[in-house]
Design a protein around this motif. Structure first.
Motif, PDB file in Angstrom:
ATOM      1  N   UNK A  46      10.750  -9.464  29.028  1.00 27.07           N
ATOM      2  CA  UNK A  46       9.610  -9.739  29.345  1.00 27.07           C
ATOM      3  C   UNK A  46       8.384  -9.115  28.454  1.00 27.07           C
ATOM      4  N   UNK A  47       7.302  -9.732  28.167  1.00 27.75           N
ATOM      5  CA  UNK A  47       6.280  -9.442  27.198  1.00 27.75           C
ATOM      6  C   UNK A  47       5.019  -9.164  28.168  1.00 27.75           C
ATOM      7  N   UNK A  48       4.705  -7.955  28.915  1.00 28.97           N
ATOM      8  CA  UNK A  48       3.577  -7.566  29.464  1.00 28.97           C
ATOM      9  C   UNK A  48       2.396  -7.586  28.671  1.00 28.97           C
ATOM     10  N   UNK A  49       2.390  -7.331  27.316  1.00 27.45           N
ATOM     11  CA  UNK A  49       1.240  -7.426  26.560  1.00 27.45           C
ATOM     12  C   UNK A  49       1.685  -8.160  25.220  1.00 27.45           C
ATOM     13  N   UNK A  50       0.668  -8.391  24.400  1.00 23.88           N
ATOM     14  CA  UNK A  50       1.172  -9.229  23.224  1.00 23.88           C
ATOM     15  C   UNK A  50       2.123  -8.385  22.291  1.00 23.88           C
ATOM     16  N   UNK A  64       9.331  -1.528  24.369  1.00 25.12           N
ATOM     17  CA  UNK A  64       9.049  -1.002  23.019  1.00 25.12           C
ATOM     18  C   UNK A  64       7.609  -1.538  22.499  1.00 25.12           C
ATOM     19  N   UNK A  65       6.783  -0.792  21.859  1.00 20.72           N
ATOM     20  CA  UNK A  65       5.591  -1.169  21.385  1.00 20.72           C
ATOM     21  C   UNK A  65       5.946  -1.566  19.866  1.00 20.72           C
ATOM     22  N   UNK A  66       5.493  -2.753  19.346  1.00 18.65           N
ATOM     23  CA  UNK A  66       5.546  -2.884  17.982  1.00 18.65           C
ATOM     24  C   UNK A  66       4.093  -2.736  17.193  1.00 18.65           C
ATOM     25  N   UNK A  67       4.660  -2.011  16.029  1.00 19.72           N
ATOM     26  CA  UNK A  67       3.397  -1.287  15.235  1.00 19.72           C
ATOM     27  C   UNK A  67       3.464  -2.180  14.031  1.00 19.72           C
ATOM     28  N   UNK A  68       2.200  -2.590  13.859  1.00 17.69           N
ATOM     29  CA  UNK A  68       1.869  -3.443  12.497  1.00 17.69           C
ATOM     30  C   UNK A  68       0.935  -2.671  11.461  1.00 17.69           C
ATOM     31  N   UNK A  69       1.387  -3.104  10.325  1.00 15.88           N
ATOM     32  CA  UNK A  69       0.587  -2.436   9.032  1.00 15.88           C
ATOM     33  C   UNK A  69      -0.598  -3.449   9.061  1.00 15.88           C
ATOM     34  N   UNK A  70      -1.903  -2.639   8.904  1.00 20.21           N
ATOM     35  CA  UNK A  70      -2.951  -3.133   8.858  1.00 20.21           C
ATOM     36  C   UNK A  70      -3.372  -3.563   7.439  1.00 20.21           C
ATOM     37  N   UNK A  71      -3.449  -4.826   6.988  1.00 16.73           N
ATOM     38  CA  UNK A  71      -3.893  -4.885   5.638  1.00 16.73           C
ATOM     39  C   UNK A  71      -4.970  -5.997   5.644  1.00 16.73           C
ATOM     40  N   UNK A  72      -6.242  -5.725   4.926  1.00 17.78           N
ATOM     41  CA  UNK A  72      -7.276  -6.402   4.830  1.00 17.78           C
ATOM     42  C   UNK A  72      -7.360  -7.854   4.427  1.00 17.78           C
ATOM     43  N   UNK A  73      -6.140  -8.336   3.820  1.00 18.09           N
ATOM     44  CA  UNK A  73      -6.060  -9.498   3.223  1.00 18.09           C
ATOM     45  C   UNK A  73      -5.364 -10.596   4.293  1.00 18.09           C
ATOM     46  N   UNK A  74      -4.888 -10.019   5.438  1.00 20.08           N
ATOM     47  CA  UNK A  74      -4.122 -10.884   6.184  1.00 20.08           C
ATOM     48  C   UNK A  74      -4.824 -11.223   7.601  1.00 20.08           C
ATOM     49  N   UNK A  75      -4.417 -12.191   8.165  1.00 18.64           N
ATOM     50  CA  UNK A  75      -5.141 -12.765   9.272  1.00 18.64           C
ATOM     51  C   UNK A  75      -4.326 -12.489  10.635  1.00 18.64           C
TER      52      UNK A  75
END
Length: 92
Positions: A46-50, A64-75
């Protein structure tokens, strides 16, 4: 050393805690898990958070927590954990 009365008191207090939580041992299936007052079957996911996924395995919970790369050109589209980049639509 515990007396018979001490053991009965300890059992009574344990039962009171379970009732206060709203769960009893019968509410949790064999190998199942509880998290935040919710009961999950063994091997369920299940996904308790996004951006967080949890898994029940034999009474133990692993998240497990998914970690994303923050990029200014992405939405960040609604309902997506990581941003989607223009052009190919893939995460960075």
């Amino acid at each position: 050393m515990f007396s018979f009365v001490d053991i009965r008191l300890a059992l009574l207090l344990s039962a009171a805690v379970l009732l206060a939580r709203g769960l009893s041992e019968e509410d949790v299936p064999p190998g199942g898990c509880t998290l935040d007052g919710k009961v999950y079957n063994d091997k369920s996911e299940w996904k308790p958070k996004l951006c967080r996924t949890c898994f029940c395995d034999g009474g133990y919970i692993a998240c497990n927590e998914r970690i994303c790369v923050v990029t200014p050109d992405c939405a960040y589209p609604k309902g997506e954990c990581c941003p989607l980049c223009p052009g190919d639509g893939t995460p960075p």
